[in-house]
Motif scaffolding. Structure first.
Motif, PDB file in Angstrom:
ATOM      1  N   SER A  16       0.855  -1.088  -0.106  1.00 34.93           N
ATOM      2  CA  SER A  16      -0.050  -0.044  -0.069  1.00 34.93           C
ATOM      3  C   SER A  16       0.888   1.243  -0.020  1.00 34.93           C
ATOM      4  O   SER A  16       2.116   1.134   0.256  1.00 34.93           O
ATOM      5  N   ARG A  29       0.749   3.601   2.166  1.00 39.14           N
ATOM      6  CA  ARG A  29       1.363   3.823   3.418  1.00 39.14           C
ATOM      7  C   ARG A  29       2.552   2.781   3.762  1.00 39.14           C
ATOM      8  O   ARG A  29       3.626   3.401   4.479  1.00 39.14           O
ATOM      9  N   LYS A  53       3.253  10.486   2.503  1.00 41.09           N
ATOM     10  CA  LYS A  53       2.190   9.495   2.066  1.00 41.09           C
ATOM     11  C   LYS A  53       1.473  10.248   0.777  1.00 41.09           C
ATOM     12  O   LYS A  53       1.354   9.682  -0.251  1.00 41.09           O
ATOM     13  N   ASN A 110       1.471   8.862  -3.112  1.00 38.78           N
ATOM     14  CA  ASN A 110       0.211   8.744  -3.543  1.00 38.78           C
ATOM     15  C   ASN A 110       0.176   9.451  -4.915  1.00 38.78           C
ATOM     16  O   ASN A 110      -0.094   8.807  -6.092  1.00 38.78           O
ATOM     17  N   LYS A 153      -2.346  -0.805  -9.932  1.00 44.22           N
ATOM     18  CA  LYS A 153      -2.956  -1.067  -8.465  1.00 44.22           C
ATOM     19  C   LYS A 153      -3.879  -2.087  -8.670  1.00 44.22           C
ATOM     20  O   LYS A 153      -4.576  -2.452  -9.719  1.00 44.22           O
ATOM     21  N   THR A 198      -8.958  -1.853  -1.087  1.00 40.02           N
ATOM     22  CA  THR A 198      -9.114  -0.421  -0.308  1.00 40.02           C
ATOM     23  C   THR A 198      -8.591  -0.666   1.090  1.00 40.02           C
ATOM     24  O   THR A 198      -8.787  -1.441   1.764  1.00 40.02           O
ATOM     25  N   PRO A 199      -7.310   0.153   1.140  1.00 40.43           N
ATOM     26  CA  PRO A 199      -6.418   0.834   0.007  1.00 40.43           C
ATOM     27  C   PRO A 199      -5.975  -0.135  -0.837  1.00 40.43           C
ATOM     28  O   PRO A 199      -5.689  -1.085  -0.877  1.00 40.43           O
TER      29      PRO A 199
END
Length: 703
Positions: free
Chosen positions: A20, A22, A35, A39, A51, A55-56
């Protein structure tokens, strides 16, 4: 940093796919990486990253990207990405989805149109793609840009997509000749006005015209550039709206249509631009200020009702102002009501912008936090701009005022200091100076919130940049219960809420702590940042608490008190030396100048002191003065040494003020103004300078 970060992200995902944003941020070995930044890069490079629908989302490196080399640090840091390549010579970055849609729409419309896209979303890349289409078709291209910085940006973008073509530039420090077939020349607006874009004597002529920031030029530039000989036409703008009729009467008819591009909600949703941190600071008027506001609003509404009923004025604020400004220079009763409306609207803006609570709020800003970043202050009032410069300067910060008449040398000096980070803040009065960028801006403060869509987009373009290493902070102060308050009615600032990752409503007492925390260095605890900042600003003494602008000002030899525009304090008696210095500088400026210009030159930035000096000089028959609008603090001064009788000078000053502040096309009406001045003699370049200063533009902006 951008490309090296993409490379490191790719290497981490190759080693461990399915992370992810994060997790990836935590694994990156670079201090200060957020982050939000990770992103933005993940979503902005679909040619490299893919991706899942979780979620995420979980990220990996695209399989087809494995056959290509990862981005090198030598690549252009601002190169965007998408899923469609362009460039007639097989070069250049990939187009984002919105760019591809806009380019296709432009091609389908016979290669004509104006594309609206916010700053930072990739207008220059789109323009370069259009130029590549033209070169591939064997056409010559001319690009017109606001200034040298934009010119260099365009030249670099064009060289990236057209490496085998010759890219020239006119209007910069280096001289270039017109290109041969298949080449592109980038002109500054000033150069485009000074020379012929199309020369009938030439064996070949360009047939493609691209104008960047197409909304921001005068009728003079459009008359020189919008020529029928250009078969392909592309206009690029962040916001097409403007306060006159040039959009509907000249731009749209010439370019044929307006093509949707990319607005701020779309840009942040697609991670093309970072979200902002929004601070809302409501304030209240005093009883006297509230009374003055009611009077101004009543007078404005009465005049507007008459303009709508009898003269078919639009009933929107922007439309009404545009209509009134076009009528005020005419003869007849319509001009009388237009002037009444503009005067009342100006008084209303004065009350809202310069109210005592907003002035007090400025004094509560944390000096240490401002010293760690670059800030931009936006206001519609010249006196408020001077006040901000004075406050921040006395607090020990390095501040420059822009959005006014700046010489080339002064603009280059400000640009250099902004790049070197030796300038802490700029104050922009009225129009944003498109030719000047603030590369490290971390905070913007908006003191006049009744903005048109164009004004809001311009201001956001100063602070919301794709390369930001943290969410930019936007502070909005507004008067509760008025049209500034979005809770009372829909305003342009509603857009800010749509692009914010965090919205906080606070007051003047809590604002310093919030800004200290949000403007801390990336990775630095707020408490540590506050301690470091305090030590930097006050090396010789320990200051309890958090030092504010007011604290720093209190230590200077010239403490200043908050100013309210409603009841002017008892007029200060100027010294004879101050008055003499004022008159001497006025003479040195050719006998004509604005009070703000002279105040900057002689260091007299207190509006009350300046007004007192002007009145004293006028009572001594050494000059005449006139406000640009009834009730305005902005004055134009004319030296008695300019010639003529007192009555002739007053008549000349009235003509000059009306032309400088309200003329629809000041260059077209310039020769008539010179005739109207009669026996009064002042240098013509100073007339241009005064008009530019009053309108908040560079002299070239009048053309």
């Amino acid at each position: 940093m951008r490309e090296s970060l993409i490379r490191q992200m790719g290497e981490l995902l190759l080693a461990e796919p399915g992370q992810s944003a994060r997790e990836l941020t935590a694994a990156i070995d670079q201090p200060g990486v957020t982050k939000t930044q990770v992103n933005s890069l993940l979503h902005g490079r679909p040619d490299v990253f893919e991706k899942t629908d979780d979620t995420p989302p979980l990220w990996s490196v695209r399989e087809d990207a494995l056959t290509k080399s990862m981005p090198s640090t030598a690549s252009r840091a601002t190169a965007p990405a998408g899923n469609a390549t362009f460039g007639s010579q097989g070069a250049g970055p990939a187009l984002r989805a919105w760019q591809q849609r806009a380019l296709t729409a432009w091609c389908d419309n016979d290669h004509r149109g104006i594309v609206e896209a916010v700053d930072g979303a990739g207008k220059t890349v789109l323009g370069a793609a259009a130029a590549a289409e033209a070169v591939a078709a064997g056409r010559q291209v001319i690009v017109v840009v606001p200034g040298p910085d934009q010119q260099q940006q365009w030249i670099e973008a064009l060289r990236a997509v057209l490496p085998s073509s010759r890219i020239g530039g006119l209007g910069s420090a280096a001289a270039h000749s017109l290109p041969s077939d298949g080449d592109v020349t980038v002109y500054t607006a000033y150069a485009a006005i000074q020379i012929r874009l199309l020369d009938n004597r030439a064996p070949t002529n360009p047939t493609v015209l691209i104008i960047d920031d197409v909304h921001g030029y005068s009728a003079g530039l459009y008359a020189k550039a919008l020529l029928p000989g250009f078969a392909w036409r592309l206009g690029l703008t962040a916001a097409l709206a403007r306060s006159d009729n040039l959009v509907t009467e000249q731009l749209v008819p010439y370019f044929s249509t307006v093509i949707p591009g990319c607005d701020y909600p779309h840009a942040v949703e697609e991670s093309l631009l970072p979200r902002v941190r929004l601070v809302r600071v409501p304030v209240r008027l005093t009883e006297q200020e509230a009374h003055a506001l009611r009077l101004a609003e009543d007078r404005a509404q009465q005049a507007l009702d008459t303009l709508i009923a009898k003269y078919s004025a639009p009933d929107t604020p922007a439309g009404a102002e545009s209509f009134a400004r076009s009528e005020v220079g005419e003869r007849g009763p319509g001009a009388v009501f237009a002037k009444r409306y503009l005067d009342a609207a100006g008084k209303r803006t004065e009350v809202l912008t310069e109210c005592a609570a907003k002035q007090s709020l400025l004094r509560q800003l944390p000096v240490a936090a401002l010293a760690r970043t670059q800030s931009i202050f936006f206001t519609d009032r010249a006196t408020c701009a001077s006040r901000i410069v004075q406050l921040l300067s006395l607090a020990g910060l390095e501040v420059a005022r822009t959005g006014e008449e700046l010489s080339t040398a002064r603009r280059e000096e400000i640009a250099r200091r902004l790049r070197e980070r030796t300038l802490h803040a700029v104050v922009e009065h009225r129009n944003v100076d498109a030719a000047l960028t603030v590369p490290h801006a971390g905070m913007a403060m908006i003191l006049a919130t009744e903005l048109t869509e164009r004004q809001l987009v311009q201001r956001l373009g100063r602070i919301v940049r794709p390369e930001a290493d943290r969410p930019p902070v936007v502070v909005v102060t507004y008067v509760e219960g008025t049209s500034e308050d979005s809770g009372v009615g829909e305003t342009a600032l509603t857009t800010l809420g749509q692009i914010s990752e965090e919205v906080v409503t606070t007051d003047a007492a809590e604002l310093p702590a919030l800004l200290t925390r949000w403007l801390a260095e990336p990775g630095q605890p707020a408490a540590e940042a506050e301690q470091v900042g305090r030590a930097e600003r006050t090396p010789d003494r320990a200051t309890p608490g958090r030092p504010t602008v007011a604290d720093q000002v209190a230590r200077t030899e010239r403490p200043i008190e908050p100013r309210t525009p409603i009841n002017r304090p008892e007029q200060k008696e100027p010294t004879s030396d101050v008055m003499t210095e004022l008159v001497t500088e006025l003479t040195a400026q050719g006998g004509v100048a604005t009070a703000d210009e002279l105040g900057d030159l002689i260091g007299l930035t207190d509006p009350e002191e300046m007004f007192a000096a002007v009145v004293a000089a006028a009572e001594s028959d050494r000059l005449d003065y006139r406000p640009i609008e009834e009730g305005s603090d902005e004055l134009i001064l004319l030296s008695s040494a300019a010639g003529g009788t007192p009555e002739q000078r007053r008549t000349a000053l009235a003509a000059l003020t009306a032309w400088a502040a309200h003329s629809v096309d000041p260059i077209d009406e310039f020769h008539r103004l010179v005739r109207d001045l009669g026996p009064v003699r002042v240098p013509r370049h100073r007339l241009i300078g005064v008009a530019a200063f009053v309108r908040g533009v560079a002299p070239a902006g009048l053309l």
